[in-house]
Structures are given as structure tokens and as C-alpha cells.
Scaffold this motif. Structure first.
Motif, PDB file in Angstrom:
ATOM      1  N   PRO A   3       0.815  -1.221   0.000  1.00 56.72           N
ATOM      2  CA  PRO A   3       0.000   0.000   0.000  1.00 56.72           C
ATOM      3  C   PRO A   3       0.848   1.271   0.000  1.00 56.72           C
ATOM      4  O   PRO A   3       0.557   2.213  -0.748  1.00 56.72           O
ATOM      5  N   GLN A   9       1.150   4.227  -3.412  1.00 59.78           N
ATOM      6  CA  GLN A   9       0.497   5.528  -3.279  1.00 59.78           C
ATOM      7  C   GLN A   9       0.877   6.404  -4.464  1.00 59.78           C
ATOM      8  O   GLN A   9       2.003   6.367  -4.943  1.00 59.78           O
ATOM      9  N   THR A  43      -2.896  -2.900  -3.223  1.00 61.58           N
ATOM     10  CA  THR A  43      -2.512  -1.576  -3.712  1.00 61.58           C
ATOM     11  C   THR A  43      -3.258  -0.483  -2.935  1.00 61.58           C
ATOM     12  O   THR A  43      -4.337  -0.718  -2.390  1.00 61.58           O
ATOM     13  N   TRP A  44      -2.653   0.705  -2.910  1.00 57.07           N
ATOM     14  CA  TRP A  44      -3.236   1.828  -2.164  1.00 57.07           C
ATOM     15  C   TRP A  44      -4.656   2.125  -2.649  1.00 57.07           C
ATOM     16  O   TRP A  44      -5.569   2.347  -1.861  1.00 57.07           O
TER      17      TRP A  44
END
Length: 383
Positions: A215, A219, A243-244
Motif C-alpha cells: 500500500p 500511493q 494496492t493503495w
């Protein structure tokens, strides 16, 4: 009765004496792969070879009616010298067809051998785009698609779905870098936008830390898709749901552009899948398919030329009249400017076929299959 028996024996002997033996040489360079920091399922050790074996097995059933017989010889080694020596011994016997499963460096070495000009090489596994752009060898054909064909197929689909903004994550090994460059070129070609490019440099096992590491690493701006260039699977498999931003994954993981996959069943492909699984006791992969196709192309040519002459067969391969059916819903043919086989590319995830490129709406003056991969003006030399 004895006269009839003698006649049949003599006739059978005459037929056997006139059989054309077609020797096909398979050269495979074994690779010492870097350690993988994930639970990636390894590729079968007999990839490509099993495809050739099946093609020869199937073809010999019909070849006998043409007084032809296909015979496989092979050399599989880590050692370049073993493979070069095998090629030189083989060419000394006036043989013609060589199927390659080797890296670019060795492929170029093989092409430079004294008698290499007397044979037809078919590259069944190497996806290097540079080979299609810079090789001036008319006797080198490619049944494996280039990285450019694969990335074009994927990017066409994403653009058509209006998923045009991407985060690109690449690894550090040379194959990752080649794939990343190909994705960037395809983005520029079809109007996509790589918002940010990041390099994964964490040399540690992230299986237990993916939920913490990924995460933070992902970004960034509001991307539509995460593109991956992770050939050996060091990190790409752990991007899913970590994932972010909650976004789909595509590239070397997630939605993949492949030559072949178990989920392809249309156009009679299920028959090929079944025959292969019975022969190899596993699923057919892209390398198996490209090597099978290389063999089928040789078989198809010999059914027409009935000759082992290199120039006769090359003339056929490069002619507008040469086409071959290959369970893809289209007749396939070679590009005259670089020996690349035109073919549709499948977009798949592990359990289903999503789409097939070229996508509708991406046009070409002569053949929409030529929207995938290197164009003639990009080839640095022509013969």
C-alpha cells in the motif's frame, strides 16, 4: 501366390526407399533462473519440447501418405558450446529446419556459424522486440510473438475500455526492463498515459509483509490500472488487493496477454488442448504452442514444396499465398519485413478468456493483425 508376395515385398521396399526423411533440430538453452522471492508456480521443465513432440506425432500419421517422415533431434544444455557444436554437426548433414528455444545472445551466435546460412531457424520462445527490429537474417522466422505484440494487445484492450491512466511497476532484471519499455511504447502508440513509473527494489521475502509494504509503495495519482513488468514473479502476485487504490492489475500478472492458455477453447482449440494434455500430462502453455506451431509450419510447407531446399521453402514462407490455420480463428502468415508470424493475442486471467486482440476499431491499411508489434518502418535493415 509366391509371385504376389514377392511383388508386395518389392513394392513396399520401393516405397520405403523413396520416403523423404525430414530432420528437425530442437535447440534449448537451459537457464539458471534467479531465486524467486514468492510462491510462483514454476514453468514446466519440458515447455516447448512437448509441443514439438505432439506436432511430429500428429503429422507423421498423414505424412506417410506423402512418403514423408518427420524426425526430431534435440540438444538441451546450459553450455553454449554444446548447442553450437550440435548445430554445426547437424548442418554438415545437409539438414534444413532448426527450432530455437534460446536467449538472444546465443541466438545471435548460432546465426553467425559458417553453415547457418544454409538452414531455416524458427524462434519459438524468444520475445525480444529488438530481434524483430535489428536482425537482417531472412532465414530467421518467429512463431513466438514479440514483447511489442503482447504489450500492444494488452494496451489496445485497456484503451478501448477507457482505462487509460496507469501506474507502471517494474522489476530490476533485464527482462523486466524490456517488458516495461514495451508497455511504455504501446502506451505512446495507442494514446494511454503512464502517470508514474516505479521500480521494485525490495530484495526480501514479502509474503508476510505485503499488506504493509505494497500500500505504501503504490500511493500516487488516481490511476485506473496497475501495469506490472515482473517476469519472474518477485512481487507482482502480491499486488492483488494490496494496492493503495483498489484497482485491477495487468501485465505480467493479473490480466495477461498470452499466445496460448488452457482457457482458449474456440475454433477447435479444445481438440488441441485435449491431445496435448493426453501427450504431456499437463496443460499447454505459450511456449508449447509456439513450438507446436513452428513444427506445423514446417509440415505445411513440406506438403507443398516436397523439398528440403532452403530457398524453396523460404520463398513459400514469405509469399502472400502462405497461410496456416492454428486454432485462433484466423489464418496466420509471416511479415515479409522481419519474419514475424502475424497472430491474434489472447487476454486472459487464470480462469477465463477475457478478450482477443487486435481489438475492433484499431485499423491498419492492409491487415489488422499488423496493429500488433513492430511496423515495417521500425525495422533497421531489410534484405
Amino acid at each position: 501366390m509366391n509371385k504376389i508376395l514377392i511383388f508386395m515385398i518389392l513394392f513396399t521396399s520401393f516405397i520405403k526407399a523413396n520416403v523423404l526423411d525430414i530432420n528437425i533440430l530442437y535447440l534449448e538453452e537451459q537457464i539458471k533462473k534467479p531465486p524467486t522471492l514468492s510462491n510462483v508456480i514454476e514453468e514446466p521443465k519440458d515447455s516447448a519440447l512437448k509441443g514439438i513432440e505432439l506436432a511430429i506425432k500428429d503429422s507423421n500419421r498423414n505424412a506417410r501418405f506423402l512418403n514423408q517422415k518427420f524426425i526430431l533431434e534435440k540438444e538441451i544444455s546450459y553450455n553454449h558450446e554444446d548447442l553450437i557444436n550440435k548445430l554445426n554437426q547437424w548442418t554438415n548433414k545437409n539438414n534444413t529446419f532448426v527450432i530455437l528455444n534460446v536467449q538472444t545472445k546465443l541466438l545471435n551466435e548460432l546465426l553467425k556459424q559458417e553453415k547457418a546460412k544454409n538452414v531455416i531457424f524458427i524462434n519459438a520462445t524468444n520475445n525480444s522486440t529488438q530481434l524483430r527490429m535489428n536482425s537482417c537474417n531472412k532465414n530467421l522466422l518467429h512463431t513466438a510473438p514479440s514483447d511489442a505484440m503482447l504489450s500492444d494487445a494488452l494496451i489496445q484492450f485497456l484503451v478501448k475500455r477507457n482505462l487509460k491512466n496507469w501506474l507502471l511497476i517494474k522489476g530490476t532484471n533485464p527482462k523486466d526492463i524490456e517488458i516495461a519499455e514495451s508497455l511504455k511504447n504501446s502506451a505512446k502508440k495507442f494514446g494511454g498515459n503512464i502517470l508514474e513509473e516505479k521500480t521494485w527494489k525490495l530484495n526480501a521475502d514479502i509474503r508476510r509483509r505485503a499488506q504493509l509494504e505494497i500500500p505504501a509503495f503504490t500511493q500516487g495519482k488516481d490511476y485506473d490500472v496497475v501495469l506490472t513488468a515482473d517476469y519472474y514473479g518477485d512481487f507482482g502476485e502480491y499486488l492483488y488487493f494490496n494496492t493503495w487504490l483498489a484497482r485491477p492489475i495487468a501485465g505480467t500478472q493479473g490480466l495477461q496477454a498470452l499466445t496460448w492458455h488452457k482457457v482458449i477453447e474456440q475454433w477447435g482449440a479444445a481438440q488441441l488442448q485435449n491431445r496435448f494434455e493426453k501427450h504431456a500430462k499437463r496443460w499447454m502453455n505459450s511456449k508449447d504452442y509456439s513450438a507446436w506451431l513452428a513444427t506445423q509450419i514446417i509440415v505445411s510447407a513440406l506438403s507443398k514444396t516436397k523439398s528440403l531446399d532452403k530457398e524453396t521453402n523460404l520463398k513459400l514462407f514469405y509469399s502472400d499465398s502462405f497461410e496456416i490455420g492454428a486454432y485462433k480463428g484466423r489464418k496466420l502468415s509471416f511479415r515479409q519485413f522481419n519474419g514475424q508470424l502475424r497472430q491474434p493475442i489472447s487476454l486472459v486471467h487464470p480462469k477465463a478468456l477475457v478478450s482477443t486482440s487486435p481489438q475492433d476499431g484499431f485499423l491498419h491499411p492492409t491487415n489488422d493483425l499488423d496493429t500488433l508489434g513492430v511496423a515495417s518502418f521500425q525495422v533497421s535493415c531489410k534484405e
